[in-house]
Write an enzyme that holds these catalytic residues in place. Structure first.
Site, PDB file in Angstrom:
ATOM      1  N   ARG A  58       0.815  -1.216   0.000  1.00 26.04           N
ATOM      2  CA  ARG A  58       0.000   0.000   0.000  1.00 26.04           C
ATOM      3  C   ARG A  58       0.847   1.265   0.000  1.00 26.04           C
ATOM      4  O   ARG A  58       0.385   2.321  -0.422  1.00 26.04           O
ATOM      5  CB  ARG A  58      -1.002  -0.047   1.154  1.00 26.04           C
ATOM      6  CG  ARG A  58      -1.927  -1.257   0.970  1.00 26.04           C
ATOM      7  CD  ARG A  58      -3.072  -1.398   1.907  1.00 26.04           C
ATOM      8  NE  ARG A  58      -2.773  -1.369   3.312  1.00 26.04           N
ATOM      9  CZ  ARG A  58      -3.694  -1.336   4.254  1.00 26.04           C
ATOM     10  NH1 ARG A  58      -4.973  -1.325   3.937  1.00 26.04           N
ATOM     11  NH2 ARG A  58      -3.354  -1.316   5.513  1.00 26.04           N
ATOM     12  N   GLU A  95       3.565  -7.069  13.861  1.00 27.03           N
ATOM     13  CA  GLU A  95       2.716  -7.302  15.020  1.00 27.03           C
ATOM     14  C   GLU A  95       2.075  -8.685  14.961  1.00 27.03           C
ATOM     15  O   GLU A  95       1.568  -9.186  15.946  1.00 27.03           O
ATOM     16  CB  GLU A  95       1.646  -6.206  15.164  1.00 27.03           C
ATOM     17  CG  GLU A  95       0.655  -6.095  14.037  1.00 27.03           C
ATOM     18  CD  GLU A  95       1.116  -5.203  12.883  1.00 27.03           C
ATOM     19  OE1 GLU A  95       0.248  -4.777  12.116  1.00 27.03           O
ATOM     20  OE2 GLU A  95       2.319  -4.955  12.728  1.00 27.03           O
TER      21      GLU A  95
END
Length: 172
Positions: A58, A95
């Site tokens: 992105r 994460e």
């Protein structure tokens, strides 16, 4: 215009406990996308840079649009084994796992001052890896910008610890 209205959260994607921000509505709305690039440009103008490095995937969208808007060079940091020529690689933690980034060795000029761009700052792992990747390849990193910072994950603190100056359009 509140750009966060165009970034709906998708709970438990790609893994349980992760709130994914979908950029599709923002990209589909010309006014929202234009405003996003204008706000990213305002942040970018506070850095001294010659090139933008967009982080897969992105970051490619926002980085290429910003590079065009700002008349700067654009380079890409890709996931492993997607570049055809010799590349530099850096592994990093996410994460929700780990990954690697690569840049093609011949992409940037030796005197490039690079601004990193990605859509979201979460834990900071991706931007730290991109910074390490560029620095180990001999480039100067001017800083990093993102569309959205997820404040609860303390990514900006991790960037500070790694001496990466960061700015974000939005915080949630």
């Amino acid at each position: 215009m509140n750009l966060l209205d165009y970034l709906p959260g998708v709970p438990d994607f790609p893994k349980p406990g992760i709130l994914f921000r979908d950029i599709s509505p923002l990209l589909a709305n010309p006014a929202a996308f234009k405003e996003t690039i204008a706000q990213l440009d305002a942040l970018a103008k506070t850095f001294d840079y010659t090139h933008i490095l967009g982080i897969e995937s992105r970051g490619f969208i926002f980085g290429s649009a910003l590079a065009h808007h700002a008349h700067k060079g654009f380079a890409i940091a890709r996931k492993p084994n997607k570049l055809p020529l010799a590349s530099h690689r850096e592994q990093y933690g996410l994460e929700y796992g780990s990954d690697s980034l690569e840049i093609q060795q011949s992409t940037l000029p030796t005197n490039a001052k690079v601004l990193l761009i990605d859509d979201v700052l979460a834990t900071g792992g991706t931007l730290i890896a991109a910074d390490k990747l560029l620095r180990s390849a001999g480039f100067q990193v001017s800083g990093a910008i993102t569309l959205l910072e997820i404040a609860v994950l303390n990514g900006s603190e991790q960037l500070e610890k790694n001496h990466i100056h960061h700015k974000s359009v939005l915080r949630s």
